[in-house]
Design an enzyme around this catalytic site. Structure first.
Site, PDB file in Angstrom:
ATOM      1  N   GLY A 233       0.750   1.229  13.010  1.00 23.26           N
ATOM      2  CA  GLY A 233       1.668   0.965  12.015  1.00 23.26           C
ATOM      3  C   GLY A 233       0.394   0.862  10.410  1.00 23.26           C
ATOM      4  O   GLY A 233      -0.688   2.222  10.350  1.00 23.26           O
TER       5      GLY A 233
ATOM      6  N   ALA B 224      -2.362  -0.005   9.015  1.00 22.03           N
ATOM      7  CA  ALA B 224      -3.360  -0.621   9.240  1.00 22.03           C
ATOM      8  C   ALA B 224      -4.135   0.977  10.198  1.00 22.03           C
ATOM      9  O   ALA B 224      -4.999   1.319   9.689  1.00 22.03           O
ATOM     10  CB  ALA B 224      -3.715  -1.574  10.426  1.00 22.03           C
TER      11      ALA B 224
ATOM     12  N   LYS C  19       1.021  -1.635  -0.158  1.00 22.04           N
ATOM     13  CA  LYS C  19      -0.261   0.191  -0.018  1.00 22.04           C
ATOM     14  C   LYS C  19       0.883   1.389  -0.391  1.00 22.04           C
ATOM     15  O   LYS C  19       0.760   1.990  -0.148  1.00 22.04           O
ATOM     16  CB  LYS C  19      -1.059  -0.158   1.180  1.00 22.04           C
ATOM     17  CG  LYS C  19      -2.207  -1.110   0.748  1.00 22.04           C
ATOM     18  CD  LYS C  19      -3.111  -0.853   2.229  1.00 22.04           C
ATOM     19  CE  LYS C  19      -4.076  -1.860   2.694  1.00 22.04           C
ATOM     20  NZ  LYS C  19      -4.505  -1.778   3.732  1.00 22.04           N
TER      21      LYS C  19
ATOM     22  N   ASN D  36       1.160   1.754  20.857  1.00 20.08           N
ATOM     23  CA  ASN D  36       1.785   0.771  20.290  1.00 20.08           C
ATOM     24  C   ASN D  36       3.196  -0.024  20.951  1.00 20.08           C
ATOM     25  O   ASN D  36       3.277   0.346  22.228  1.00 20.08           O
ATOM     26  CB  ASN D  36       2.860   1.780  18.896  1.00 20.08           C
ATOM     27  CG  ASN D  36       3.232   0.657  18.362  1.00 20.08           C
ATOM     28  OD1 ASN D  36       2.048   0.068  17.397  1.00 20.08           O
ATOM     29  ND2 ASN D  36       4.652   1.249  18.324  1.00 20.08           N
TER      30      ASN D  36
ATOM     31  N   ASN E  60      -4.829   1.433  -1.071  1.00 19.54           N
ATOM     32  CA  ASN E  60      -5.307   0.670  -1.819  1.00 19.54           C
ATOM     33  C   ASN E  60      -6.447   0.313  -3.051  1.00 19.54           C
ATOM     34  O   ASN E  60      -6.783  -0.783  -3.392  1.00 19.54           O
ATOM     35  CB  ASN E  60      -6.570  -0.197  -0.164  1.00 19.54           C
ATOM     36  CG  ASN E  60      -7.613   0.103  -0.031  1.00 19.54           C
ATOM     37  OD1 ASN E  60      -8.001   1.354  -1.128  1.00 19.54           O
ATOM     38  ND2 ASN E  60      -8.401  -0.805   0.297  1.00 19.54           N
TER      39      ASN E  60
ATOM     40  N   GLY F 282     -12.190  -7.623  11.523  1.00 18.35           N
ATOM     41  CA  GLY F 282     -12.414  -7.146  10.632  1.00 18.35           C
ATOM     42  C   GLY F 282     -12.738  -7.808   9.043  1.00 18.35           C
ATOM     43  O   GLY F 282     -13.152  -7.057   8.018  1.00 18.35           O
TER      44      GLY F 282
HETATM   45  P1  ATR Z   1       0.224  -3.017   9.009  1.00 18.73           P
HETATM   46  O1  ATR Z   1      -0.131  -2.200   7.590  1.00 18.73           O
HETATM   47  O2  ATR Z   1      -0.224  -4.479   9.273  1.00 18.73           O
HETATM   48  O3  ATR Z   1       0.083  -1.666   9.952  1.00 18.73           O
HETATM   49  P2  ATR Z   1       2.875  -2.421  10.210  1.00 18.73           P
HETATM   50  O4  ATR Z   1       2.727  -1.449   9.412  1.00 18.73           O
HETATM   51  O5  ATR Z   1       3.482  -3.473   9.716  1.00 18.73           O
HETATM   52  O6  ATR Z   1       1.662  -3.710   9.274  1.00 18.73           O
HETATM   53  O7  ATR Z   1       2.486  -2.301  11.378  1.00 18.73           O
HETATM   54  C1  ATR Z   1       2.398  -3.586  12.288  1.00 18.73           C
HETATM   55  C2  ATR Z   1       1.235  -2.791  13.418  1.00 18.73           C
HETATM   56  O8  ATR Z   1       1.208  -3.865  13.974  1.00 18.73           O
HETATM   57  C3  ATR Z   1       2.328  -2.042  14.881  1.00 18.73           C
HETATM   58  O9  ATR Z   1       2.333  -1.360  15.514  1.00 18.73           O
HETATM   59  C4  ATR Z   1       3.873  -3.445  15.333  1.00 18.73           C
HETATM   60  O10 ATR Z   1       3.990  -2.715  16.713  1.00 18.73           O
HETATM   61  P3  ATR Z   1       5.894  -2.169  16.085  1.00 18.73           P
HETATM   62  O11 ATR Z   1       5.396  -0.931  15.935  1.00 18.73           O
HETATM   63  O12 ATR Z   1       5.751  -2.001  17.399  1.00 18.73           O
HETATM   64  O13 ATR Z   1       6.308  -3.152  15.239  1.00 18.73           O
HETATM   65  C5  ATR Z   1       2.406  -4.085  15.894  1.00 18.73           C
HETATM   66  N1  ATR Z   1       2.332  -5.559  16.012  1.00 18.73           N
HETATM   67  C6  ATR Z   1       3.329  -6.103  15.070  1.00 18.73           C
HETATM   68  N2  ATR Z   1       3.337  -7.329  15.735  1.00 18.73           N
HETATM   69  C7  ATR Z   1       2.805  -6.958  17.316  1.00 18.73           C
HETATM   70  C8  ATR Z   1       3.093  -7.507  18.573  1.00 18.73           C
HETATM   71  N3  ATR Z   1       3.083  -9.280  18.513  1.00 18.73           N
HETATM   72  N4  ATR Z   1       2.497  -7.643  19.879  1.00 18.73           N
HETATM   73  C9  ATR Z   1       2.312  -6.202  19.720  1.00 18.73           C
HETATM   74  N5  ATR Z   1       1.925  -5.023  18.228  1.00 18.73           N
HETATM   75  C10 ATR Z   1       2.108  -5.737  17.322  1.00 18.73           C
END
Ligand code: ATR
Length: 279
Positions: free
Chosen positions: A131, A133, A69, A153, A90, A247
């Site tokens: 992130g 989403a 995206k 976060n 998207n 979702g």
């Molecule tokens: P997306 O487009 O799905 O949002 P992304 O931009 O990579 O993907 O963001 C992933 C989000 O999920 C981030 O907020 C990430 O937290 P970090 O910034 O600390 O990486 C969060 N996330 C992913 N795995 C996680 C976990 N096990 N526990 C808590 N937050 C998680």
């Protein structure tokens, strides 16, 4: 004369489990539109070349899913205000040799909340994740005029950055943005907790500590942007409330918003989730 089939596709990496082709074909059926909707697994390194190839092959539009995206945002000739703010695309429309980008994820979320009679106006929302989403949804969340949106976060500095980025847009809409560390005190009261993290893809645990759910009002709602199976966040949430949603409705509604951009038609969405389960 033979009617020309309109060509669309969704690009992602991976893409095998995407429901978008089924959803768009169900929408098309309602209006007897002849369309083809394919899915392509595209390596992020070859994204632009593939988009141009599909344009040359006569595709009229593309949906873009993870992790492409931001790459899509970067290649568009024109962007909607929403996608410009969210830095995410998207939905691509090909028009007169231009790539036009929009983002329908936030509208998908808000339309699904509205279908479920979940009101966000004047409410306290806890948005978990910073992130793509979370940033893709917050524009529409802010425009729905909640009282406050609390951001958190795992990597807290990203929540702080996110607040900084959205602060003036929130102020313009009379919405307060705050960040809270996951170890915050228990005095807050949330009407709605949204899990916008991708944690359930890799982790067996909810991204929220148990005490966070004590801050949900008794009539509060928990919403996970993920769909497919019950996520660890949803399992924890059910301990506190029955108002727990995944979702899938958001997916259907963001697809409906894309369909509307391409065909200027608003498909009925209420039976799509049931139809998908029966396919
Ligand atoms: P997306 O487009 O799905 O949002 P992304 O931009 O990579 O993907 O963001 C992933 C989000 O999920 C981030 O907020 C990430 O937290 P970090 O910034 O600390 O990486 C969060 N996330 C992913 N795995 C996680 C976990 N096990 N526990 C808590 N937050 C998680």
């Amino acid at each position: 004369m033979k009617k020309e089939i309109k060509k669309f596709a969704v690009l992602g990496h991976p893409i095998a489990h995407s429901l978008s082709p089924k959803i768009h074909l169900l929408f098309a059926k309602e209006f007897a539109i002849d369309l083809e909707y394919k899915k392509f697994d595209i390596n992020p390194d070859n994204f632009f070349v593939n988009v141009k190839r599909l344009e040359a092959e006569g595709y009229q539009g593309l949906n873009i899913t993870l992790p492409l995206k931001i790459a899509a945002f970067a290649i568009c000739d024109q962007l909607s205000e929403r996608s410009s703010f969210c830095k995410s695309v998207n939905t691509i429309t090909f028009l007169d040799n231009n790539i036009i980008g929009d983002s329908t994820d936030g509208r998908g979320l808000l339309n699904d909340l509205s279908n479920k009679k979940i009101n966000t106006k004047g409410k306290n929302i806890f948005l978990v994740g910073a992130g793509g989403a979370a940033n893709g949804a917050i524009y529409d969340l802010i425009q729905s005029k909640p009282k406050k949106i609390f951001l958190t976060n795992r990597t807290f500095t990203k929540a702080i950055e996110m607040k900084k980025y959205w602060k003036s847009f929130a102020e313009k809409n009379q919405v307060t943005l705050e960040t809270i560390d996951l170890d915050f005190s228990n005095r807050l009261n949330f009407d709605l907790i949204i899990n916008a993290t991708s944690s359930s893809l890799t982790n067996q645990h909810s991204p929220l500590p148990e005490h966070a759910l004590h801050c949900l009002k008794d009539d509060g709602v928990c919403y996970d942007m993920m769909y497919g199976s019950q996520t660890p966040f949803m399992k924890e949430a059910y301990k506190k409330t029955d108002s727990v949603y995944d979702g899938l409705g958001m997916l259907v509604e963001q697809a409906a918003a894309s369909f509307n951009i391409w065909h200027q038609l608003a498909p009925a969405t209420e039976n799509i989730e049931a139809s998908l389960k029966n396919l």
